[in-house]
Design a protein around this motif. Structure first.
Motif, PDB file in Angstrom:
ATOM      1  N   ILE A 112      24.604  20.446  82.696  1.00 17.56           N
ATOM      2  CA  ILE A 112      25.555  19.582  83.387  1.00 17.56           C
ATOM      3  C   ILE A 112      24.829  18.593  84.296  1.00 17.56           C
ATOM      4  CG2 ILE A 112      27.366  21.352  83.353  1.00 17.56           C
ATOM      5  CD1 ILE A 112      26.807  21.795  86.370  1.00 17.56           C
ATOM      6  N   GLY A 113      25.489  17.514  84.594  1.00 20.32           N
ATOM      7  CA  GLY A 113      25.081  16.617  85.661  1.00 20.32           C
ATOM      8  C   GLY A 113      26.046  16.818  86.815  1.00 20.32           C
ATOM      9  N   LEU A 114      25.564  16.842  88.023  1.00 26.46           N
ATOM     10  CA  LEU A 114      26.448  17.029  89.178  1.00 26.46           C
ATOM     11  C   LEU A 114      25.957  16.179  90.335  1.00 26.46           C
ATOM     12  CD1 LEU A 114      24.817  19.086  91.322  1.00 26.46           C
ATOM     13  CD2 LEU A 114      25.412  20.764  89.582  1.00 26.46           C
ATOM     14  N   TRP A 115      26.870  15.835  91.207  1.00 22.69           N
ATOM     15  CA  TRP A 115      26.492  15.041  92.370  1.00 22.69           C
ATOM     16  C   TRP A 115      27.179  15.597  93.605  1.00 22.69           C
ATOM     17  CZ3 TRP A 115      28.993  13.441  88.037  1.00 22.69           C
ATOM     18  CH2 TRP A 115      30.340  13.085  88.145  1.00 22.69           C
ATOM     19  N   GLY A 116      26.444  15.547  94.736  1.00 21.24           N
ATOM     20  CA  GLY A 116      26.970  16.103  95.970  1.00 21.24           C
ATOM     21  C   GLY A 116      25.991  15.975  97.113  1.00 21.24           C
ATOM     22  N   THR A 117      26.307  16.644  98.197  1.00 21.47           N
ATOM     23  CA  THR A 117      25.517  16.565  99.431  1.00 21.47           C
ATOM     24  C   THR A 117      24.840  17.893  99.719  1.00 21.47           C
ATOM     25  OG1 THR A 117      27.516  17.120 100.682  1.00 21.47           O
ATOM     26  CG2 THR A 117      26.971  14.769 100.439  1.00 21.47           C
ATOM     27  N   PRO A 118      23.779  17.888 100.528  1.00 20.23           N
ATOM     28  CA  PRO A 118      23.098  19.143 100.857  1.00 20.23           C
ATOM     29  C   PRO A 118      23.898  19.964 101.862  1.00 20.23           C
ATOM     30  CG  PRO A 118      22.059  17.331 102.015  1.00 20.23           C
ATOM     31  CD  PRO A 118      23.081  16.718 101.113  1.00 20.23           C
ATOM     32  N   VAL A 119      23.858  21.285 101.685  1.00 14.45           N
ATOM     33  CA  VAL A 119      24.556  22.191 102.594  1.00 14.45           C
ATOM     34  C   VAL A 119      23.845  23.540 102.549  1.00 14.45           C
ATOM     35  CG1 VAL A 119      26.149  23.042 100.823  1.00 14.45           C
ATOM     36  CG2 VAL A 119      26.844  23.070 103.228  1.00 14.45           C
ATOM     37  N   LYS A 120      23.991  24.296 103.620  1.00 19.31           N
ATOM     38  CA  LYS A 120      23.506  25.672 103.619  1.00 19.31           C
ATOM     39  C   LYS A 120      24.684  26.609 103.788  1.00 19.31           C
ATOM     40  CE  LYS A 120      18.624  25.346 104.779  1.00 19.31           C
ATOM     41  NZ  LYS A 120      17.536  25.700 105.720  1.00 19.31           N
ATOM     42  N   THR A 121      24.699  27.657 102.963  1.00 11.88           N
ATOM     43  CA  THR A 121      25.793  28.619 103.012  1.00 11.88           C
ATOM     44  C   THR A 121      25.646  29.515 104.229  1.00 11.88           C
ATOM     45  OG1 THR A 121      24.585  30.238 101.699  1.00 11.88           O
ATOM     46  CG2 THR A 121      25.882  28.603 100.500  1.00 11.88           C
ATOM     47  N   ARG A 122      26.614  30.392 104.404  1.00 11.28           N
ATOM     48  CA  ARG A 122      26.572  31.307 105.554  1.00 11.28           C
ATOM     49  C   ARG A 122      25.373  32.242 105.488  1.00 11.28           C
ATOM     50  NH1 ARG A 122      32.658  33.521 105.524  1.00 11.28           N
ATOM     51  NH2 ARG A 122      32.341  33.119 103.299  1.00 11.28           N
ATOM     52  N   THR A 123      24.857  32.471 104.272  1.00 16.78           N
ATOM     53  CA  THR A 123      23.664  33.315 104.139  1.00 16.78           C
ATOM     54  C   THR A 123      22.379  32.511 104.303  1.00 16.78           C
ATOM     55  OG1 THR A 123      23.627  33.007 101.745  1.00 16.78           O
ATOM     56  CG2 THR A 123      24.884  34.894 102.594  1.00 16.78           C
ATOM     57  N   GLY A 124      22.505  31.197 104.516  1.00 19.08           N
ATOM     58  CA  GLY A 124      21.328  30.353 104.736  1.00 19.08           C
ATOM     59  C   GLY A 124      20.711  29.797 103.480  1.00 19.08           C
ATOM     60  N   GLU A 125      21.408  29.928 102.318  1.00 16.42           N
ATOM     61  CA  GLU A 125      20.833  29.422 101.075  1.00 16.42           C
ATOM     62  C   GLU A 125      21.158  27.948 100.896  1.00 16.42           C
ATOM     63  OE1 GLU A 125      20.684  30.366  96.260  1.00 16.42           O
ATOM     64  OE2 GLU A 125      21.794  31.683  97.612  1.00 16.42           O
ATOM     65  N   LEU A 126      20.109  27.153 100.663  1.00 14.17           N
ATOM     66  CA  LEU A 126      20.301  25.728 100.429  1.00 14.17           C
ATOM     67  C   LEU A 126      21.075  25.519  99.130  1.00 14.17           C
ATOM     68  CD1 LEU A 126      19.651  22.756 101.194  1.00 14.17           C
ATOM     69  CD2 LEU A 126      17.579  22.992  99.800  1.00 14.17           C
ATOM     70  N   SER A 127      22.076  24.626  99.178  1.00 13.47           N
ATOM     71  CA  SER A 127      22.931  24.391  98.019  1.00 13.47           C
ATOM     72  C   SER A 127      23.320  22.924  97.946  1.00 13.47           C
ATOM     73  CB  SER A 127      24.220  25.240  98.107  1.00 13.47           C
ATOM     74  OG  SER A 127      23.933  26.610  98.316  1.00 13.47           O
ATOM     75  N   VAL A 128      23.876  22.557  96.805  1.00 18.12           N
ATOM     76  CA  VAL A 128      24.518  21.257  96.655  1.00 18.12           C
ATOM     77  C   VAL A 128      26.017  21.478  96.784  1.00 18.12           C
ATOM     78  CG1 VAL A 128      24.862  19.225  95.203  1.00 18.12           C
ATOM     79  CG2 VAL A 128      22.746  20.541  95.023  1.00 18.12           C
TER      80      VAL A 128
END
Length: 492
Positions: A112-128
């Protein structure tokens, strides 16, 4: 097999529904990404969650879905591209009902292609934090859930594309292979060598003693041999005035397959004018230690549980001394053809009965000492009659100025002071032909080249695959060749 077919059919049906019911384009080719996972991680991993919440930059990434977790109106995936793996967070409220419905029809393995912004979850994992996505390629065949294990080894070699997808450590081995070869080229270029290319198809099978592969050229109506070695062509270049040349390329030998042998393998051969085999020992020590330091950051490595220090200087043994001191063969056996033949038979060696003492000495070395050479160690003073292209030693014509390099019980390199006497070379070629070893016919043109005069020269061949096995701690040559030769097998 039935389960695979059933799952594949389900995915095929789902793919058709995506187009018919949701208007999803099949296999689009308009999506473009603007960053990769490694760059995304490098940019945002050091930042705290609060810092990321203030970043509105939208990044476009792409990759293969490797895992999916769904929690009602929110879902997480792990996806990977050529640079790494990353988590992406999908929320129905953000991507919209229609897109979220499409998302829930995706499968592990889809690209897939995806687009979004950087964020960190409550567990501290970097995500899109995904704002939108597009299905680029459907994976109809499900990825294996459990890939590792001895029972799957041949499947892994046969279907390397899957192996690379699901086994990060395998991919890392081949990335290291590229780095090692790149460092090797840089070392050679920095030492004044020029890289050349010589023929893969040769009219005479020469340069080493091995059984060749034979092919046929229709227009010329002539048989040709896939090259056993580039040696004789590279030395022609030395005659022509190139004083330092090297080639990294494939050799082909129509012989057995083992953890150390593949019929098609990569070698580096290089030739240095105005040098002898002793110069190449020093050169090789420095080369290996430099490459290990550059690629691995250290010169002491571990190979299959053995600690090996590549820092110079390395051990040096004559072939006879190694056979006696390491292989445990008494000197009187090494000095007697009858006793040597008897000991070879005791060790299980298959003899034809006409072996010379020199040939038996080599068999005894290979049988008793070779596997015990943790090394790195140079084995020198090979008999002249088993070294048809090597220069005789000035003090003892029964041996040649040659070495083989052993590390972890395996030959990694072979080198010698080159024979540049055309009359001696002709005699040795003729002797080989009498024994039906080596060349298929007398290489008159090579002898002619020597008659023009080749300067004093030393040459060396290094098994690139074995070197990479050593530096990546790989037990089998098949682990470092992307597509090793295998018997024909049924596709599943």
């Amino acid at each position: 097999m039935e389960d695979i077919n059933r799952l594949m059919q389900q995915r095929i049906d789902k793919f058709a529904q995506l187009k018919d019911e949701m208007g999803v384009e099949h296999f689009p080719n308009t999506y473009r990404k603007d960053t990769d996972i490694e760059a995304f991680i490098d940019a945002y991993q050091p930042k705290e969650a609060q810092e990321l919440s203030a970043i509105s930059t939208v990044h476009r990434l792409a990759g293969r879905i490797m895992a999916v977790r769904t929690f009602g109106k929110a879902s997480f995936i792990h996806f990977q591209d050529g640079s790494g793996r990353l988590q992406a967070f999908f929320e129905k409220a953000t991507v919209g009902d229609e897109a979220y419905a499409l998302f829930k029809k995706l499968d592990v393995g889809d690209i897939i292609g995806l687009w979004g912004t950087p964020v960190k979850t409550r567990t501290g994992e970097l995500s899109v934090y995904v704002q939108g996505f597009e299905l680029l390629t459907k994976s109809f065949r499900p990825l294996p859930e459990k890939w590792h294990g001895l029972k799957d080894v041949e499947i892994r070699y046969r279907q390397r594309y899957v192996d690379l997808t699901v086994s990060p450590e395998v991919k890392e081995t081949f990335l290291l292979r590229t780095k090692i070869i790149k460092a090797l080229r840089a070392y050679m270029d920095g030492s004044g060598f020029i890289e050349v290319e010589t023929p893969m198809m040769q009219p005479i099978a020469g340069g080493a003693t091995a059984k060749p592969f034979i092919t046929h050229h229709n227009v010329f109506d002539m048989d040709l041999y896939l090259r056993i070695a580039p040696e004789l062509y590279l030395k022609r270049l030395i005659v022509g005035g190139f004083e330092r040349v090297y080639e990294i390329n494939r050799n082909f030998r129509n012989e057995g397959v083992s953890t150390r042998h593949n019929p098609e393998f990569t070698m580096m051969e290089f030739y240095m004018a105005y040098a002898d085999y002793a110069d190449l020992m020093t050169f090789t020590e420095n080369m290996f230690s430099t490459i290990a330091q550059e690629v691995l950051g250290k010169t002491t490595i571990t190979y299959q549980g053995q600690e090996i220090n590549l820092s110079p200087p390395w051990q040096r043994y004559t072939l006879k001394d190694a056979t006696r001191d390491i292989g445990g063969v008494p000197q009187e056996v090494l000095d007697s053809r009858d006793l040597a033949a008897a000991r070879c038979k005791e060790l299980g060696a298959e003899l034809e009965g006409n072996e010379t003492l020199a040939e038996l000495q080599v068999i005894l070395f290979e049988t008793t000492a070779e596997d015990k050479l943790t090394g790195p160690v140079f084995i020198t003073s090979y008999p002249t009659e088993v070294s048809p292209l090597s220069r005789m030693n000035n003090d003892d014509p029964s041996i040649v100025d040659r070495f083989e390099l052993y590390v972890a019980g395996r030959e990694i390199a072979n080198a010698f002071s080159e024979l540049n006497d055309p009359f001696d070379q002709r005699e040795r070629f003729v002797e080989q032909l009498k024994k039906k070893e080596g060349p298929s016919e007398l290489d008159v043109d090579y002898i002619r080249a020597l008659e023009y005069g080749m300067p004093p020269t030393a040459g060396e061949g290094i098994g690139i695959d074995r070197l990479i096995m050593l530096l990546t701690d790989s037990p089998s040559i098949r682990d470092v060749i992307l597509f090793p030769l295998l018997r024909k097998g049924e596709l599943s």
